[in-house]
Scaffold this active site. Structure first.
Site, PDB file in Angstrom:
ATOM      1  N   ASP A   7       0.823  -1.207   0.000  1.00  0.00           N
ATOM      2  CA  ASP A   7       0.000   0.000   0.000  1.00  0.00           C
ATOM      3  C   ASP A   7       0.858   1.259   0.000  1.00  0.00           C
ATOM      4  O   ASP A   7       0.626   2.190  -0.778  1.00  0.00           O
ATOM      5  CB  ASP A   7      -0.919  -0.027   1.223  1.00  0.00           C
ATOM      6  CG  ASP A   7      -2.206   0.754   0.997  1.00  0.00           C
ATOM      7  OD1 ASP A   7      -2.513   1.044  -0.180  1.00  0.00           O
ATOM      8  OD2 ASP A   7      -2.903   1.061   1.976  1.00  0.00           O
ATOM      9  N   ASP A  19      -9.174  -1.872   2.988  1.00  0.00           N
ATOM     10  CA  ASP A  19      -8.975  -1.296   4.312  1.00  0.00           C
ATOM     11  C   ASP A  19      -9.949  -1.864   5.331  1.00  0.00           C
ATOM     12  O   ASP A  19      -9.812  -1.610   6.534  1.00  0.00           O
ATOM     13  CB  ASP A  19      -9.119   0.231   4.245  1.00  0.00           C
ATOM     14  CG  ASP A  19      -8.084   0.861   3.333  1.00  0.00           C
ATOM     15  OD1 ASP A  19      -6.988   0.286   3.224  1.00  0.00           O
ATOM     16  OD2 ASP A  19      -8.377   1.895   2.716  1.00  0.00           O
TER      17      ASP A  19
END
Length: 603
Positions: free
Chosen positions: A346, A406
């Site tokens: 990420d 997420d």
């Protein structure tokens, strides 16, 4: 196929992002009514008032028959002291503004038939222009003419856009509720399996479930995710439609699974019937039709931003819940490896890739928001409109977004904690509750940093440390770190063929006989041949088992042969391509192998 769908969906890991534009409001009125439309302006030009009451009102002159690149054909007395509306094109914005200002106009509205952009010019041109300039949609001006006629009065103002919006609270609630419910569901399913196992039946894994228990497979999984994201970056306009189709199928299946579980819990009747020896459930058929219809409605109206976000979030919650229930991590070691790799993934694609792209935009942002040339957006995000962004929502709904990744990635850690509570029989669910609280704190920190920095944040940068640290601290404080790290052997149990059961049982008996011989004579000589034949058999069964199951990690007997047995050093007897070394081995090793063979075959 189903695992491939899960991989493709999970490959897109997004972060919280908000869009910042220079939108304003065009307030049109006459003696009887009023209406507001979207305009786009540049703050470097003459600034606009922040409230409607402070804004100046101008009468409108319609000159959409000209592009106003020169003053020829325009009478100054007609436009003096008024807001002038002209068409976009042929010359730049600063040229039109200078001509309008020279004619005495007090404001310039440029009607555009193509998508609106922020008007810009050379830095030296800004100081020369003293009148407001903005772009508006040509269709909006035509509509205003039909509603108000020739007596239109306009005001231009740009209300401030507050950083803190109620959409953040809604997004936070969606995330924490989804993670908590998904973890609770995973723990409930594990409890049902253990209860079934305790009732005398063999605890078997659901064939629809996916277990991640090999570090190598986790590394390969993350590497494939990186490749998928790069492919979407270069071939977005093609792959976006494939992702949309996959999302429709996956979300319909997930919605069916979630609702069916609720109906099963409520003991709703199924209403079965039989046609040609095939039994059908009326409840399942109706539920499947409803879920497919919901997914189709979303697919058809996916670009209707005013309301479709509700349906997308509903399908997204169902997808995340089903994912957390279906995909399981076997131990804390796998959790650490997976979450750490995805954290690096990420951060790299958000902060590092801008140095390599042509436009300086990160690959993650480009894929999440889509290129300007395409109107399609990837659906794997939770979207909540920014309620306070009134001017921006007139031009097009502005959203706070949170990627499914997420929710799912930290949710896998929460789900593991929930299952571990079941394994250790924790009545207070200390691991599950602690991990949920850690996730909530991580989300709060993510939003706080986003508001302070004024830019989107990779949420995993905060969620991964919070959830991993909280879980490890709880395990250490309770003295269960070793068990928490190792997890359970449940997911390595697989159905074994009848022939393989016989082979395993025979060799386990051979090990037991060797052990009994050793106890009788207290000498190693009497068992040397049995040791050798036993290990040859184990080596043979290991390869046969790999051929049958295609999963080399699911054979605990062969693993036990190369491990330390209660502190006793054992020679590595099983090494493919080498001669086996049969030295003296304590009886304890054979007893352990004997028990593990019996455990595996269910004897």
């Amino acid at each position: 196929m189903e695992r491939a769908v899960r991989f493709i969906i999970l490959s897109v890991v997004f972060f919280v992002s908000q869009i910042n534009c220079q939108e304003a409001i065009l307030h049109i009125s006459n003696e009887n009514t009023n209406k507001e439309y979207c305009i786009v302006y540049n703050q470097s030009w003459t600034p606009l008032s922040q409230t409607l009451d402070d804004a100046l009102q101008y009468p409108v002159v319609n000159m959409t028959s000209t592009v106003l690149c020169n003053p020829s054909g325009v009478t100054p007395d007609v436009v003096k002291g008024k807001a002038l509306v002209v068409m976009r094109g042929d010359c730049d914005f600063s040229k039109k503004a200078l001509v309008a200002q020279g004619l005495g106009a007090t404001a310039l509205l440029i009607a555009s038939k193509i998508p609106l952009i922020t008007p810009s010019a050379n830095a030296t041109e800004y100081a020369k222009i003293n009148i407001p300039l903005a772009l508006m949609r040509y269709k909006d001006f035509i509509e205003a003419q039909q509603v108000f006629g020739e007596g239109m009065q306009v005001k231009l103002y740009a209300p401030p856009n507050p950083k803190i919006d109620a959409s953040i609270v809604v997004m936070l609630l969606i995330a924490i509720i989804t993670v908590s419910l998904g973890g609770f569901w995973s723990g409930a399913c594990e409890r049902e399996r253990m209860n079934g196992d305790g009732g005398g039946g063999e605890s078997k894994a659901d064939p629809k479930e996916l277990f991640l228990y090999s570090p190598l497979k986790v590394v390969i999984f993350v590497a494939m995710m990186c490749g998928m994201l790069v492919l979407m970056y270069f071939f977005y306009n093609v792959m976006v439609y494939a992702i949309i189709a996959i999302f429709c199928l996956a979300s319909a299946s997930a919605l069916f699974s979630c609702i069916d579980a609720v109906m099963e819990k409520l003991s709703c009747p199924t209403g079965s019937f039989t046609i040609k020896n095939c039994t059908f459930s009326v409840r399942s058929l109706i539920l499947a039709a409803v879920c497919i219809s919901v997914a189709v409605v979303w697919g058809v109206y996916r670009n209707e931003d005013r309301w479709i976000w509700i349906l997308q979030d509903f399908l997204g919650v169902a997808f995340c819940l089903n994912f957390l229930k279906t995909v399981s991590l076997s131990n804390f070691k796998i959790c650490v490896i997976l979450l750490s790799l995805l954290l690096v993934y990420d951060v790299f694609f958000v902060f590092i890739t801008p140095f390599f792209t042509k436009n300086g935009v990160s690959i993650m942002v480009q894929v999440a928001l889509g290129p300007d040339a395409s109107g399609e957006k990837l659906p794997v995000v939770m979207r909540v409109p920014r309620f306070s962004a009134w001017a921006q929502n007139l031009c097009g709904m502005q959203f706070s977004i949170l990627g499914y990744g997420d929710i799912i990635i930290p949710g896998l850690m929460v789900a593991y904690c929930s299952r571990f509570d079941v394994w250790v029989n924790s009545s207070k669910k200390i691991y599950f509750i602690s991990c949920c609280i850690a996730y909530l704190l991580g989300m709060i920190v993510t939003f706080a940093v986003m508001l302070l920095s004024g830019m989107g944040q990779p949420a995993l940068l905060y969620l991964v440390p919070f959830t991993l640290t909280a879980s490890a601290v709880v395990a250490a404080c309770r003295g269960e770190m070793r068990q928490f790290w190792a997890g359970t052997t449940y997911m390595v149990r697989r159905p074994v063929s009848a022939m393989l059961k016989v082979i395993l049982y025979s060799f386990s008996q051979s090990g037991g006989a060797s052990c009994r011989c050793f106890l009788r004579s207290h000498r190693f000589q009497c068992i040397s041949e049995q040791i050798h034949s036993f290990m040859v058999g184990i080596y043979f069964v290991h390869h046969q088992f790999m051929k049958l199951s295609k999963q080399p990690d699911v054979f605990p007997v062969c693993q036990a042969a190369v491990l330390l047995c209660r502190g006793t050093v054992i020679s590595p007897l099983i090494k493919p391509g080498r001669e086996m070394i049969a030295d003296s081995i304590p009886c304890l090793f054979f007893c352990r192998c004997h028990c593990q063979c019996l455990y595996l075959i269910g004897v």
